[in-house]
Write an enzyme that holds these catalytic residues in place. Sequence first.
Site, PDB file in Angstrom:
ATOM      1  N   HIS A 196      -2.697  -5.134  -9.506  1.00 51.41           N
ATOM      2  CA  HIS A 196      -1.786  -5.236  -8.360  1.00 51.41           C
ATOM      3  C   HIS A 196      -1.954  -6.568  -7.606  1.00 51.41           C
ATOM      4  CE1 HIS A 196      -1.154  -0.930  -8.936  1.00 51.41           C
ATOM      5  NE2 HIS A 196      -2.443  -0.730  -8.802  1.00 51.41           N
TER       6      HIS A 196
HETATM    7  O1  RIB Z   1      -1.751   0.336  -4.388  1.00 50.60           O
HETATM    8  C1  RIB Z   1      -2.541  -0.733  -4.810  1.00 50.60           C
HETATM    9  C2  RIB Z   1      -3.125  -1.465  -3.654  1.00 50.60           C
HETATM   10  O2  RIB Z   1      -3.981  -0.592  -2.900  1.00 50.60           O
HETATM   11  C3  RIB Z   1      -4.032  -2.634  -4.078  1.00 50.60           C
HETATM   12  O3  RIB Z   1      -3.994  -3.631  -3.097  1.00 50.60           O
HETATM   13  C4  RIB Z   1      -5.386  -1.987  -4.136  1.00 50.60           C
HETATM   14  O4  RIB Z   1      -6.447  -2.933  -3.960  1.00 50.60           O
HETATM   15  C5  RIB Z   1      -5.319  -1.076  -2.944  1.00 50.60           C
HETATM   16  O5  RIB Z   1      -5.604  -1.848  -1.781  1.00 50.60           O
END
Ligand code: RIB
Length: 311
Positions: free
Chosen positions: A242
């Site tokens: 992500h």
């Molecule tokens: O949903 C994914 C996000 O939530 C990413 O930034 C992960 O590190 C958590 O913070």
Amino acid sequence: MTLWIDCDPGIDDAIALLLALAAPELDLQGISTVAGNVPVTLTAANGLRILELAGYADVPLYAGCPVPLCRSPIFAADIHGEDGLGGVDLPPPQTQVNPLFGVTALIHALRQSPTPMTIATLGPLTNLAMALIQDPSLSQRIEKLVIMGGALGQGNITTAAEFNFYADPHAAQVVFDRVEAYAIPTTLIGLDLTHQVIATPAYQQRIAALNSPVSRAVVQMLATYAQTPEALERKFAGPPLHDPCVIAYLLQPQLFQTRSAQITIETQSSLTLGRSVIEWTIGPSPLQVATEIKVEGFFDLLITALQTCPA
Ligand code: RIB
Ligand code: CA
């Protein structure tokens, strides 16, 4: 590009930080951490551990909000491990978290920057929301925002919501209200984009072949991250990356396709709390939502960056 990163390390945050630190075109002014994947004391310590691993212990790092604006805190240690970095074999930090409160540090950096600053957010938006509430004029000091969060489709912490917006839905709404009101150029990197970026065994082997302390740490963290329910339930061939997508967008926006949109965050319903309701718009909009990415180009960028991190 003068850059500030707000994050909640977190395994994917850690990899995003390594990507940013390896990029000479990013002039990283500072890092603020926030409660999210793990409590803020741990996200701050983890940020320091990554800075020291990459040889950038001189980048100032601050601890920000320990709790969300309104809702009760939630964490994701079941995904990122009790230490927040998947139990990676890295020593405790040798350097100190700067004693200035992270929101204050962000406000000072925005005010003092000779040119408007880009802000990348990788966690819940509590710190950025607090800064914009305290001083709305800061919106004119922001070059652009790139935010990891939200989803058009299914969430990853509940069916309805993505973690960052679920962890602090009120902060997300505060930020997007100001994006709209002050026309702050913003790009949203949501799950529909990041679920295209899967660290498959083949990509993990390319990272392992770099055979450096940085690559070994990344491979260790990815081994934990691969067990996330988000990947297992969707039968992904590995963990989705992500947060590194945010930094990749800053470095090579040409890898991405985006669409103009408006967004509203659910802050009332207990059933769909944190849901990002995204409406496509025609014509100019301060908000762009990333829809497609050239995955091979992303991993070429990431692996080249990991190769250049000081051994
Ligand atoms: O949903 C994914 C996000 O939530 C990413 O930034 C992960 O590190 C958590 O913070
Ligand atoms: Ca994060």
